[in-house]
Write an enzyme that holds these catalytic residues in place. Structure first.
Site, short mmCIF file in Angstrom:
data_model
loop_
_atom_site.label_atom_id
_atom_site.label_comp_id
_atom_site.label_asym_id
_atom_site.label_seq_id
_atom_site.Cartn_x
_atom_site.Cartn_y
_atom_site.Cartn_z
N HIS A 124 0.86 -1.19 0.00
CA HIS A 124 0.00 0.00 0.00
C HIS A 124 0.89 1.23 0.00
CE1 HIS A 124 -1.52 3.25 2.73
NE2 HIS A 124 -2.49 3.26 1.83
N ASN A 126 0.38 5.74 -0.37
CA ASN A 126 -0.36 6.94 -0.76
C ASN A 126 0.41 8.17 -0.28
OD1 ASN A 126 -1.92 8.52 1.57
ND2 ASN A 126 -1.89 6.35 2.12
N THR A 127 0.29 9.23 -1.05
CA THR A 127 0.78 10.52 -0.61
C THR A 127 -0.25 11.56 -1.02
OG1 THR A 127 2.11 10.76 -2.65
CG2 THR A 127 3.24 9.97 -0.67
N GLY A 276 -16.34 10.89 -1.77
CA GLY A 276 -15.47 10.35 -2.80
C GLY A 276 -16.12 9.22 -3.58
N ASN A 277 -15.38 8.71 -4.55
CA ASN A 277 -15.86 7.61 -5.38
C ASN A 277 -15.78 6.31 -4.59
OD1 ASN A 277 -15.40 5.29 -7.30
ND2 ASN A 277 -15.93 6.89 -8.77
#
Length: 292
Positions: A124, A126-127, A276-277
């Site tokens: 995983h 994310n930034t 969000g989606n």
């Protein structure tokens, strides 16, 4: 020629968005190349390719889902989103700078990979860059080996992954790695099972050292370190055959991923709270999973 001076925050928002989307493009290409290189005797079928699906958020902004179901990566999502609007009142209280003004802007990249082979760890990353009346970076990357033999913190995959994250941190502050590594260990903890989700990495949030350029450079280095380290792990491990028993162990361990993301993950909560989606938010779920 316009005499209007661009707003510094607007420039930062555009700059960070452009970087996250450029990193997304590079990761798509790198993972597709690994699909091409995977040995066909272990991974039969046609190499996978990412499918990009744009989505719009009625309250403001949107993003692009990037999904691949391949022969090497059973399921991998690499998405970018840029959204803006107003936090719900109950959620705004927990966000720095939003209690007095609930308007926000957020842009970032998120990734989750579930390989076919149990010899290759899930990962995983994310930034993100978020601004309210304050602005900050957040993110990190963490590794989740699924076999008992690989879940030891001194296993080769984990050591290499941690070394890459440490290098990214040390280029900016020698104290950051120890801090963000511990933050990751504390965050990705399954309290109801009293065990970690994986073997860790780094995690940071609300990161504002007072120097935007420094913090952005650090965030870029985290993305670069992830791409290098995980690609190396996949390339090295994808030549190893596996047993039905190892596949079974993989499917059971994937259940831990589901439990964490639905019970504790702040990114999941942020996405749902900000409209969000849903497909993108829940794309982190493994494609096949078992509970004993």
């Amino acid at each position: 020629m316009s005499d209007v001076t661009p707003d510094p925050l607007t420039l930062k928002q555009a700059e960070t968005r452009a970087w996250f989307e450029a990193l997304r493009d590079r990761i798509h290409l790198a993972f597709e190349a690994l699909e091409d290189q995977a040995p066909p005797e272990l991974f039969p079928g046609e190499p996978g390719r990412f499918e990009r699906t744009p989505w719009q958020r009625p309250e403001g902004g949107g993003g692009v889902m990037g999904m691949m179901h391949g022969r090497l990566f059973e399921k991998v999502g690499v998405h970018c989103s840029t959204v803006h609007g107003t936090f719900p009142a109950d959620y705004a209280k927990s966000v720095p700078g939003a209690a007095e003004d609930p308007r926000f802007y957020a842009t970032g990249i998120s990734l989750i990979a579930h390989p076919v082979s149990p010899r290759i760890p899930a990962v995983h990353m994310n930034t993100r860059f978020i601004s309210t009346t304050q602005s900050w970076f957040g993110g990190g990357a963490d590794l989740t080996p699924v076999l008992d033999v690989d879940r030891h913190p001194e296993a080769k995959d984990t050591l290499g992954f941690h070394a890459a994250m440490k290098s990214a941190c040390d280029a900016h502050d020698p104290d950051w790695h120890a801090k963000f590594k511990q933050w990751c260990d504390d965050y990705f903890w399954l309290a109801h099972r009293n065990e970690p989700r994986g073997t860790g990495g780094i995690f940071y949030d609300h990161h504002d050292s007072g120097d935007y350029a420094r913090d952005f450079a650090f965030t870029r280095d985290v993305g670069e370190a992830f791409l290098f380290a995980y690609s190396e792990i996949v390339a090295r491990r994808m030549v190893e055959p596996w047993t039905p028993e190892e596949r079974e162990e993989q499917l059971v361990r994937r259940g831990r991923y589901v439990e964490f993301n639905l019970l504790y993950d702040r990114g999941t909560m942020f996405g749902l709270k900000t409209g969000g989606n849903v497909d993108s938010i829940l794309s982190s779920m493994p494609p096949v999973v078992k509970w004993p």
